[in-house]
Design a protein around this motif. Structure first.
Motif, mmCIF file in Angstrom:
data_model
loop_
_atom_site.group_PDB
_atom_site.id
_atom_site.type_symbol
_atom_site.label_atom_id
_atom_site.label_comp_id
_atom_site.label_asym_id
_atom_site.label_seq_id
_atom_site.Cartn_x
_atom_site.Cartn_y
_atom_site.Cartn_z
ATOM 1 N N LEU A 230 0.833 -1.202 0.000
ATOM 2 C CA LEU A 230 0.000 0.000 0.000
ATOM 3 C C LEU A 230 0.867 1.251 0.000
ATOM 4 C CD1 LEU A 230 -2.788 -1.025 2.511
ATOM 5 C CD2 LEU A 230 -2.980 -0.811 0.036
ATOM 6 N N ALA A 231 0.437 2.250 -0.777
ATOM 7 C CA ALA A 231 1.159 3.519 -0.878
ATOM 8 C C ALA A 231 0.156 4.659 -0.751
ATOM 9 C CB ALA A 231 1.882 3.597 -2.216
ATOM 10 N N PRO A 232 0.606 5.827 -0.333
ATOM 11 C CA PRO A 232 -0.303 6.982 -0.246
ATOM 12 C C PRO A 232 -0.977 7.250 -1.595
ATOM 13 C CG PRO A 232 1.736 7.468 0.877
ATOM 14 C CD PRO A 232 1.937 6.162 0.175
ATOM 15 N N GLY A 233 -2.282 7.495 -1.527
ATOM 16 C CA GLY A 233 -3.060 7.739 -2.735
ATOM 17 C C GLY A 233 -3.849 6.532 -3.201
ATOM 18 N N ASP A 234 -3.540 5.337 -2.668
ATOM 19 C CA ASP A 234 -4.283 4.136 -3.046
ATOM 20 C C ASP A 234 -5.679 4.198 -2.459
ATOM 21 O OD1 ASP A 234 -2.157 3.067 -4.396
ATOM 22 O OD2 ASP A 234 -1.554 1.704 -2.791
ATOM 23 N N ARG A 235 -6.655 3.749 -3.222
ATOM 24 C CA ARG A 235 -8.045 3.676 -2.764
ATOM 25 C C ARG A 235 -8.253 2.278 -2.215
ATOM 26 N NH1 ARG A 235 -11.945 6.770 -1.146
ATOM 27 N NH2 ARG A 235 -13.975 6.293 -1.975
ATOM 28 N N VAL A 236 -8.754 2.158 -0.969
ATOM 29 C CA VAL A 236 -8.896 0.863 -0.316
ATOM 30 C C VAL A 236 -10.278 0.719 0.321
ATOM 31 C CG1 VAL A 236 -6.432 0.617 0.182
ATOM 32 C CG2 VAL A 236 -7.908 1.721 1.848
ATOM 33 N N MET A 237 -10.609 -0.523 0.666
ATOM 34 C CA MET A 237 -11.814 -0.817 1.426
ATOM 35 C C MET A 237 -11.392 -1.598 2.664
ATOM 36 S SD MET A 237 -15.389 -2.721 0.449
ATOM 37 C CE MET A 237 -14.746 -4.364 0.339
ATOM 38 N N LEU B 225 -15.661 0.292 4.818
ATOM 39 C CA LEU B 225 -15.403 1.723 4.669
ATOM 40 C C LEU B 225 -14.449 1.947 3.503
ATOM 41 C CD1 LEU B 225 -15.658 4.604 6.051
ATOM 42 C CD2 LEU B 225 -13.452 4.073 7.041
ATOM 43 N N TYR B 226 -14.837 2.812 2.559
ATOM 44 C CA TYR B 226 -13.970 3.182 1.450
ATOM 45 C C TYR B 226 -13.156 4.399 1.859
ATOM 46 C CZ TYR B 226 -16.578 0.054 -1.566
ATOM 47 O OH TYR B 226 -17.146 -1.058 -2.131
ATOM 48 N N ALA B 227 -11.844 4.378 1.586
ATOM 49 C CA ALA B 227 -10.973 5.468 1.990
ATOM 50 C C ALA B 227 -9.763 5.525 1.063
ATOM 51 C CB ALA B 227 -10.513 5.277 3.433
ATOM 52 N N THR B 228 -8.988 6.596 1.230
ATOM 53 C CA THR B 228 -7.751 6.779 0.489
ATOM 54 C C THR B 228 -6.593 6.734 1.479
ATOM 55 O OG1 THR B 228 -8.921 8.197 -1.065
ATOM 56 C CG2 THR B 228 -6.528 8.298 -1.101
ATOM 57 N N VAL B 229 -5.539 6.016 1.131
ATOM 58 C CA VAL B 229 -4.385 5.901 2.011
ATOM 59 C C VAL B 229 -3.687 7.254 2.077
ATOM 60 C CG1 VAL B 229 -2.160 4.767 2.372
ATOM 61 C CG2 VAL B 229 -4.096 3.465 1.471
ATOM 62 N N ALA B 230 -3.484 7.764 3.298
ATOM 63 C CA ALA B 230 -2.835 9.056 3.491
ATOM 64 C C ALA B 230 -1.379 8.896 3.913
ATOM 65 C CB ALA B 230 -3.595 9.880 4.536
ATOM 66 N N ASP B 231 -1.085 7.911 4.791
ATOM 67 C CA ASP B 231 0.277 7.744 5.289
ATOM 68 C C ASP B 231 0.518 6.280 5.622
ATOM 69 O OD1 ASP B 231 2.831 8.321 6.249
ATOM 70 O OD2 ASP B 231 2.099 8.760 8.275
ATOM 71 N N SER C 282 2.649 -1.102 11.749
ATOM 72 C CA SER C 282 1.438 -1.790 12.201
ATOM 73 C C SER C 282 0.156 -1.015 11.922
ATOM 74 C CB SER C 282 1.525 -2.097 13.697
ATOM 75 O OG SER C 282 1.613 -0.887 14.414
ATOM 76 N N THR C 283 0.239 0.303 11.693
ATOM 77 C CA THR C 283 -0.962 1.097 11.433
ATOM 78 C C THR C 283 -0.842 1.822 10.104
ATOM 79 O OG1 THR C 283 -0.090 3.023 12.603
ATOM 80 C CG2 THR C 283 -1.411 1.460 13.896
ATOM 81 N N ILE C 284 -1.976 2.336 9.654
ATOM 82 C CA ILE C 284 -2.039 3.067 8.392
ATOM 83 C C ILE C 284 -3.045 4.198 8.566
ATOM 84 C CG2 ILE C 284 -3.822 1.566 7.409
ATOM 85 C CD1 ILE C 284 -2.324 1.799 4.731
ATOM 86 N N ASP C 285 -2.757 5.351 8.002
ATOM 87 C CA ASP C 285 -3.671 6.490 8.081
ATOM 88 C C ASP C 285 -4.517 6.525 6.826
ATOM 89 O OD1 ASP C 285 -2.651 7.260 10.514
ATOM 90 O OD2 ASP C 285 -1.268 8.739 9.682
ATOM 91 N N LEU C 286 -5.840 6.593 7.025
ATOM 92 C CA LEU C 286 -6.785 6.619 5.906
ATOM 93 C C LEU C 286 -7.555 7.927 5.922
ATOM 94 C CD1 LEU C 286 -8.268 3.017 6.120
ATOM 95 C CD2 LEU C 286 -6.389 3.819 4.704
ATOM 96 N N GLU C 287 -7.712 8.523 4.749
ATOM 97 C CA GLU C 287 -8.521 9.733 4.610
ATOM 98 C C GLU C 287 -9.906 9.296 4.155
ATOM 99 O OE1 GLU C 287 -8.381 14.146 2.557
ATOM 100 O OE2 GLU C 287 -7.027 12.599 1.827
ATOM 101 N N ILE C 288 -10.900 9.476 5.031
ATOM 102 C CA ILE C 288 -12.254 9.016 4.728
ATOM 103 C C ILE C 288 -13.103 10.119 4.126
ATOM 104 C CG2 ILE C 288 -12.219 7.146 6.393
ATOM 105 C CD1 ILE C 288 -13.692 8.917 8.342
ATOM 106 N N ALA C 289 -12.707 11.378 4.307
ATOM 107 C CA ALA C 289 -13.367 12.530 3.707
ATOM 108 C C ALA C 289 -12.306 13.624 3.579
ATOM 109 C CB ALA C 289 -14.542 13.006 4.562
ATOM 110 N N ASP C 290 -12.625 14.712 2.893
ATOM 111 C CA ASP C 290 -11.655 15.785 2.728
ATOM 112 C C ASP C 290 -11.232 16.311 4.090
ATOM 113 O OD1 ASP C 290 -11.721 15.596 0.004
ATOM 114 O OD2 ASP C 290 -13.280 17.127 -0.236
ATOM 115 N N GLY C 291 -9.947 16.143 4.410
ATOM 116 C CA GLY C 291 -9.408 16.649 5.673
ATOM 117 C C GLY C 291 -9.660 15.768 6.883
#
Length: 138
Positions: free
Chosen positions: A39-46, A51-57, A62-71
């Motif tokens: 997984l890389a930042p910008g990937d769209r995941v479920m 929950l659909y989200a975009t990988v932010a970091d 062990s963890t991953i930051d997901l952007e679920i809405a703008d900001g």
């Protein structure tokens, strides 16, 4: 020798499905681990919860930051990522859904207006009926 043949065949019949099942589980686990590591930042995941989200970091192991809405960025365990969503397939699905909705809206337009007119006529002709309150005997 004949006395050992039957138990040996029975053990073989029971062992083969067990071995095949464990191979399938190991293969699925390896695919899931490969997905989580790639997984890389910008990937769209479920996520596993849908929950659909975009990988932010992806800095933490062990963890991953997901952007679920703008900001709006949330932190999830990597194991919660179920699959990577192909953005091209999602765009094609949305386009076909819009075309289908446009076609159905054009064909349904006339009956909806007729139904609305008949509903307004029936509402003016009938009055709502209210039930009388129940009396409790003590």
């Amino acid at each position: 020798m004949e006395g050992l043949l039957l138990p040996l065949l029975l053990m073989l019949v029971l062992a083969v499905p067990l071995i095949m099942g464990t191979r399938k589980q190991k293969k699925a686990a390896a695919q899931q681990q490969e997905l989580q590591n790639s997984l890389a930042p910008g990937d769209r995941v479920m996520t596993t919860s849908g929950l659909y989200a975009t990988v932010a970091d992806t800095a933490d192991e062990s963890t991953i930051d997901l952007e679920i809405a703008d900001g709006v960025v949330t932190t999830w365990l990597r194991q919660a990522i179920r699959e990577r969503i192909d953005p091209m397939a999602a765009d094609e699905d949305e386009d076909s859904d819009e075309e289908t909705a446009d076609e159905s809206a054009e064909s349904v337009e006339e009956p909806v207006t007729a139904t609305a007119e008949s509903a307004s006529e029936s509402d003016s002709a009938s009055t709502p009926q209210v039930a009388e309150p129940l009396e409790h005997k003590k």
